[in-house]
Design an enzyme around this catalytic site. Structure first.
Site, PDB file in Angstrom:
ATOM      1  N   TYR A 123     -60.508-113.821 -56.305  1.00  0.00           N
ATOM      2  CA  TYR A 123     -60.303-113.743 -57.554  1.00  0.00           C
ATOM      3  C   TYR A 123     -59.118-114.616 -58.101  1.00  0.00           C
ATOM      4  O   TYR A 123     -58.144-114.261 -57.540  1.00  0.00           O
ATOM      5  CB  TYR A 123     -60.503-112.325 -57.819  1.00  0.00           C
TER       6      TYR A 123
ATOM      7  N   LYS B 251     -47.240-112.586 -62.575  1.00  0.00           N
ATOM      8  CA  LYS B 251     -46.479-111.441 -63.422  1.00  0.00           C
ATOM      9  C   LYS B 251     -44.992-111.146 -62.549  1.00  0.00           C
ATOM     10  O   LYS B 251     -44.145-110.664 -63.243  1.00  0.00           O
ATOM     11  CB  LYS B 251     -47.108-110.150 -63.558  1.00  0.00           C
TER      12      LYS B 251
ATOM     13  N   ASP C 295     -53.268-119.411 -54.447  1.00  0.00           N
ATOM     14  CA  ASP C 295     -52.901-118.695 -55.535  1.00  0.00           C
ATOM     15  C   ASP C 295     -52.063-117.315 -55.097  1.00  0.00           C
ATOM     16  O   ASP C 295     -52.579-116.740 -54.201  1.00  0.00           O
ATOM     17  CB  ASP C 295     -54.328-118.025 -56.032  1.00  0.00           C
TER      18      ASP C 295
HETATM   19  N1  HOZ Z   1     -57.734-107.797 -61.913  1.00  0.00           N
HETATM   20  C1  HOZ Z   1     -56.671-107.029 -61.874  1.00  0.00           C
HETATM   21  C2  HOZ Z   1     -56.522-106.951 -60.279  1.00  0.00           C
HETATM   22  N2  HOZ Z   1     -56.816-107.718 -59.460  1.00  0.00           N
HETATM   23  C3  HOZ Z   1     -56.733-105.968 -62.468  1.00  0.00           C
HETATM   24  C4  HOZ Z   1     -55.932-105.974 -63.859  1.00  0.00           C
HETATM   25  C5  HOZ Z   1     -55.988-104.753 -64.618  1.00  0.00           C
HETATM   26  O1  HOZ Z   1     -56.582-104.046 -64.733  1.00  0.00           O
HETATM   27  O2  HOZ Z   1     -54.807-104.509 -65.122  1.00  0.00           O
END
Ligand code: HOZ
Length: 430
Positions: free
Chosen positions: A144, A267, A239
């Site tokens: 992802y 982040k 990534d």
């Molecule tokens: N897609 C995020 C983890 N792989 C989750 C993001 C969230 O819900 O804050």
């Protein structure tokens, strides 16, 4: 455990927010029940609106590597905020940040700040396409890379959690340029490259996958991909939104000794605030506007508050490299403890672990790719999740997300986590 306020907030949220949440996984859809609304966090703990306290094993999906509200980061934010919150103009902090990232991350010579991991990956593939003058990209099943159109094909994380790994809304024209390969299968990538000569701009990968649960690369796999990309003139992109500054000061690329052409970060470089970045070789990065022709921009990019938070975090990580030994040891203690319990209870579930990332998969199959991850019993995971939550341990609410350990998990908390794990496994399998 009272959850009345969270329940009421969720009911209200559903009236005004699609599904009641601003990101799908946190809706608890795949584990059942309703989400917990968090009021505050400090160190290893989250506190919800009903004043329940949980040991946090998500850590904002990675960045809170030093625990919540880490004092130097908090101090830096408080100091920066006095100078206003956004200028849309260059600042000293951005220069310091770029310098620090280039020093710490092996592949990065130049870097561009953006506002999220999604922006970073979308920009990185546009850059790779502009640089190579080719259209196609290779991504891996179950990886992802945020919610950019090109990546929502056989995607992990929330996409697979919600059962929509191929999202409606992605046009057929976009999807046809994304070629899919199974993770950990070098031969499959070789075949794809040979079948599409001179057409593939980039290959993007999570060097350790966090978004189908934690899945490790087989030995020499990343090195093999590096060689194939070099041989076929394909831009190799790591990534590292999850692994960057977590698996080593220089991320997975430092840990595994494989250097990509471009790296995307998230982040953690904002100390948990909304930040992303993409960087790499000067020759490629100089294709980005205004130096080069590939356009990418953002008013909030390099935001001074986020930069201040990130700088405080990264400087601390750079100065205190023993943190990584500590995180590895904590990871080992937790994973080993879970393994001991599985053995004691005669359960043969799979665990994947590297450093401060791990997953317990409710399957007896070794999880090495998307197909094997999908053999997990997600209903059983849902039960385990709630048993752990009731015992004060907050896991990611999906089988297909890695867990993240912070430096605030000490010996006392390891014992608590392992006790909760043992009781939870007994409860769900009796
Ligand atoms: N897609 C995020 C983890 N792989 C989750 C993001 C969230 O819900 O804050």
């Amino acid at each position: 455990m009272g959850l009345k306020k969270s329940k009421n907030l969720f009911e209200k949220a559903k009236e005004y927010i699609p599904g009641g949440v601003n990101s799908p996984v946190r809706a608890f859809k795949s584990v059942g029940g309703h989400p917990i609304f968090i009021k505050n966090a400090k160190g290893a703990y989250l506190v919800d609106e009903d004043h329940n306290k949980y040991i946090d094993m998500i850590n904002s999906w990675g960045p809170m590597i030093l625990g919540h509200a880490f004092p130097p980061v908090e101090k830096a934010v408080k100091k920066a905020i006095k100078n206003s919150f956004s200028f849309g103009a260059p600042t000293r902090k951005e220069v310091e940040m770029a310098d620090l990232i280039a020093e710490m991350v092996p592949s990065v010579e130049k870097v561009r700040m953006v506002n999220s991991g999604t922006e970073a990956t979308m920009s990185a593939i546009r850059l790779a396409r502009g640089y190579t003058k080719r259209d196609k990209i290779v991504k891996f099943e179950g990886c992802y890379h945020g919610h950019g159109d090109s990546f929502l094909i056989s995607a992990g994380s929330g996409a697979i959690t919600m059962g929509t790994p191929d999202s409606p809304g992605v046009t057929a024209a976009t999807a046809k340029d994304t070629l899919l390969a199974p993770f950990n299968d070098l031969e499959a990538v070789k075949k794809i490259m040979e079948a599409n000569p001179g057409e593939i701009a980039a290959l993007i990968i999570e060097p350790v996958v966090g978004n189908m649960g934690c899945v490790l690369p087989k030995p020499e796999y990343l090195k093999g991909l590096r060689e194939l990309c070099t041989q076929h003139g394909v831009v190799f992109i790591f990534d590292e939104v999850m692994t960057g500054f977590r698996l080593a000061p220089g991320g997975a690329q430092e840990r595994f000794g494989v250097t990509p052409d471009l790296t995307t970060l998230g982040k953690i470089i904002g100390g948990g605030m909304p930040v992303g970045a993409y960087g790499g070789k000067t020759e490629i990065m100089d294709y980005v506007s205004p130096q080069g022709p590939v356009y990418q921009a953002g008013t909030l990019s390099g935001n001074p508050i986020a930069m201040s938070a990130g700088l405080a975090m990264l400087k601390h990580l750079k100065k205190n490299k023993d943190i990584y030994t500590q995180l590895d040891e904590t990871g080992f203690e937790i994973v080993n403890g879970i393994r001991r319990t599985l053995l004691e209870l005669g359960l043969n579930y799979s665990i994947n672990w590297v450093g401060s990332m791990y997953s317990l998969f409710f399957t007896e199959v070794d999880v090495v790719d998307f197909e094997t991850a999908k053999t997990s019993d997600t209903a059983l995971f849902g039960k385990y999740f709630h048993e752990m939550l009731n015992r004060g341990v907050y896991l990611a609410p999906s089988q297909f997300e890695t867990l993240f350990i912070s430096t605030k998990i000490d010996d006392k908390l390891i014992k608590k986590i392992l006790k909760a794990n043992r009781e939870s496994l007994i409860s769900i399998t009796k």
